[in-house]
Design an enzyme around this catalytic site. Structure first.
Site, PDB file in Angstrom:
ATOM      1  N   GLY A  99       1.194   0.495   0.996  1.00 38.53           N
ATOM      2  CA  GLY A  99       0.614  -0.310   2.072  1.00 38.53           C
ATOM      3  C   GLY A  99       0.285   0.577   3.245  1.00 38.53           C
TER       4      GLY A  99
ATOM      5  CB  SER B  94      -0.159   4.510  -2.079  1.00 38.74           C
ATOM      6  OG  SER B  94      -1.327   4.338  -1.350  1.00 38.74           O
ATOM      7  CD1 TRP B  95       4.153   2.611   3.055  1.00 36.76           C
ATOM      8  CD2 TRP B  95       3.351   4.204   4.416  1.00 36.76           C
ATOM      9  NE1 TRP B  95       5.067   2.797   4.075  1.00 36.76           N
ATOM     10  CE2 TRP B  95       4.603   3.753   4.925  1.00 36.76           C
ATOM     11  CE3 TRP B  95       2.667   5.211   5.107  1.00 36.76           C
ATOM     12  CZ2 TRP B  95       5.175   4.290   6.085  1.00 36.76           C
ATOM     13  CZ3 TRP B  95       3.232   5.763   6.256  1.00 36.76           C
ATOM     14  CH2 TRP B  95       4.454   5.296   6.731  1.00 36.76           C
TER      15      TRP B  95
ATOM     16  CG  ASP C  81      -6.381   7.577  -5.361  1.00 39.57           C
ATOM     17  OD1 ASP C  81      -5.131   7.715  -5.390  1.00 39.57           O
ATOM     18  OD2 ASP C  81      -6.957   6.823  -4.552  1.00 39.57           O
TER      19      ASP C  81
ATOM     20  CG  HIS D  50      -4.545   4.311  -5.107  1.00 37.93           C
ATOM     21  ND1 HIS D  50      -4.179   5.439  -4.424  1.00 37.93           N
ATOM     22  CD2 HIS D  50      -3.753   3.301  -4.637  1.00 37.93           C
ATOM     23  CE1 HIS D  50      -3.220   5.137  -3.559  1.00 37.93           C
ATOM     24  NE2 HIS D  50      -2.945   3.854  -3.662  1.00 37.93           N
TER      25      HIS D  50
HETATM   26  C1  LIG Z   1      -4.181   2.486   2.302  1.00 36.35           C
HETATM   27  N1  LIG Z   1      -3.035   1.977   1.555  1.00 36.35           N
HETATM   28  C2  LIG Z   1      -2.663   2.812   0.485  1.00 36.35           C
HETATM   29  C3  LIG Z   1      -1.409   2.274  -0.113  1.00 36.35           C
HETATM   30  O1  LIG Z   1      -0.313   2.550   0.324  1.00 36.35           O
HETATM   31  C4  LIG Z   1      -1.542   1.314  -1.172  1.00 36.35           C
HETATM   32  N2  LIG Z   1      -2.339   1.379  -2.184  1.00 36.35           N
HETATM   33  N3  LIG Z   1      -2.088   0.277  -2.941  1.00 36.35           N
HETATM   34  C5  LIG Z   1      -1.175  -0.406  -2.336  1.00 36.35           C
HETATM   35  C6  LIG Z   1      -0.643  -1.713  -2.782  1.00 36.35           C
HETATM   36  C7  LIG Z   1      -0.829  -1.881  -4.287  1.00 36.35           C
HETATM   37  C8  LIG Z   1       0.804  -1.873  -2.431  1.00 36.35           C
HETATM   38  C9  LIG Z   1      -1.432  -2.770  -2.082  1.00 36.35           C
HETATM   39  O2  LIG Z   1      -0.774   0.205  -1.238  1.00 36.35           O
END
Ligand SMILES: CNCC(=O)c1nnc(C(C)(C)C)o1
Length: 321
Positions: A45, A117-118, A272, A300
């Protein structure tokens, strides 16, 4: 080669709400083997919250699997879907402190830290702050919130790959305010007018949900349109992005030397579009000791087959160490 997939569905054997101060209570849960190797899973997120599938990236016989919903999202309280809930006490460094509180609350000395990701940014921030508490790192879809990373996904870059989806993303923003979309969305995501808030949140969240996978996944994207989820997710993400993650310039790459001794696996999709491979490459170049996998047929999401394969291989490998 047969690709590894998720472990079977599993339910927590313990869970709770941990008071972390500032009027916040963080939902946590533990699955697997109470006497197993401790591991903590950090969701993305920010504001994405945990899902039951997140539990299944670890061998439940080998690991004591800890998950938690970061502040103001998921089952944590209060929830950012409510506009009067302030995000002032929701920063990277509050979350790092929450992880330490949770670790101590559960009586864990050291743990494997797993983040996508985050979650990869939070994992790096935590490990660089508390390297002595981290046994290994498993990182996916590397995101360090540098200005060019945010510009790529929210201002211009990914827009060239998805011009059709981009039009829906920017729709709530008048054309004369589109030169700084993160700021323009910030105003609307925090509007007192619920209709304005929800329209902006659904556009912001659905943009991300529609660009996570190499091939379109309507079911995955659809979940991002649910109003309460979308408002909380978009408010929290946007709050972090207007503050550039509460990091100093290039901080997470700059400070990699603090953690190069920690066994690690980095997994990144070649296509990604959310957090492009350039950041994972920068991390790899700064941290040659970490195992590095670019998955050539993936975007991603952790659920992309090639990405999931390497993640499960990594947690299995570290379970034996
Ligand atoms: C810019 N947000 C990148 C991230 O953290 C992210 N990518 N996918 C997600 C979820 C699947 C949790 C929505 O978070």
């Amino acid at each position: 080669m047969e690709l590894r997939t998720l472990y079977p569905p599993i339910e927590p054997y313990d869970s709770g709400l941990l008071d972390v101060g500032d009027g916040n209570r963080v939902y946590w849960e533990v699955c697997g083997n109470p006497d197993g190797k401790p591991a903590v899973m950090l969701h993305g997120g920010p504001g994405g919250g945990c899902s039951p599938a997140h539990r299944r990236q670890f061998d439940p016989e080998a690991y004591r699997i800890v998950l938690f919903d970061q502040r103001n999202c998921g089952r944590s309280e209060p929830h950012a879907k409510d506009p009067e809930v302030s995000l002032e006490a929701n920063t990277t460094w509050h979350l790092v402190a929450d992880m330490e509180r949770l670790r101590e609350h559960l009586g864990i000395d050291r743990w494997l830290v797993f983040g996508g990701s985050w979650g990869s940014a939070l994992a790096l921030a935590y490990a660089q702050t508390h390297p002595e508490r981290v046994t290994e790192l498993v990182l996916r879809g590397i995101f360090t919130l540098r200005p060019f990373e945010l510009y790529w996904f929210y201002q211009e870059g990914a827009s060239l790959i998805f011009p059709d989806l981009w039009e829906r993303y920017v729709e709530p923003i008048p054309e004369d305010e589109r030169e700084d979309l993160i700021s323009a969305f910030h105003e609307r995501l925090n509007s007192a007018d619920r209709d304005v808030r929800v329209a902006a949140a659904r556009a912001w969240s659905t943009w991300e949900g529609s660009t996570l996978t190499l091939r379109p996944d309507e079911e995955l994207a659809g979940g991002f349109g649910e109003p309460d989820y979308a408002v909380a997710f978009a408010r929290i993400e946007n709050h972090y992005f207007v503050n550039e993650g509460f990091f100093e310039e290039d901080q997470l790459i700059r400070d990699v030397d603090k953690i190069r001794h920690i066994p690690a696996v980095i997994v990144q999709g070649r296509y990604d579009m959310c957090t492009p491979v350039a950041t994972a490459w920068d991390l790899h170049r700064a941290w040659p000791e970490a195992d590095f996998h670019i998955v050539d047929d993936a975007g991603h999401a952790y659920s992309e087959p090639g990405i999931l394969h390497h993640l499960i291989e990594a947690t299995d490998k570290f379970a034996r160490d």
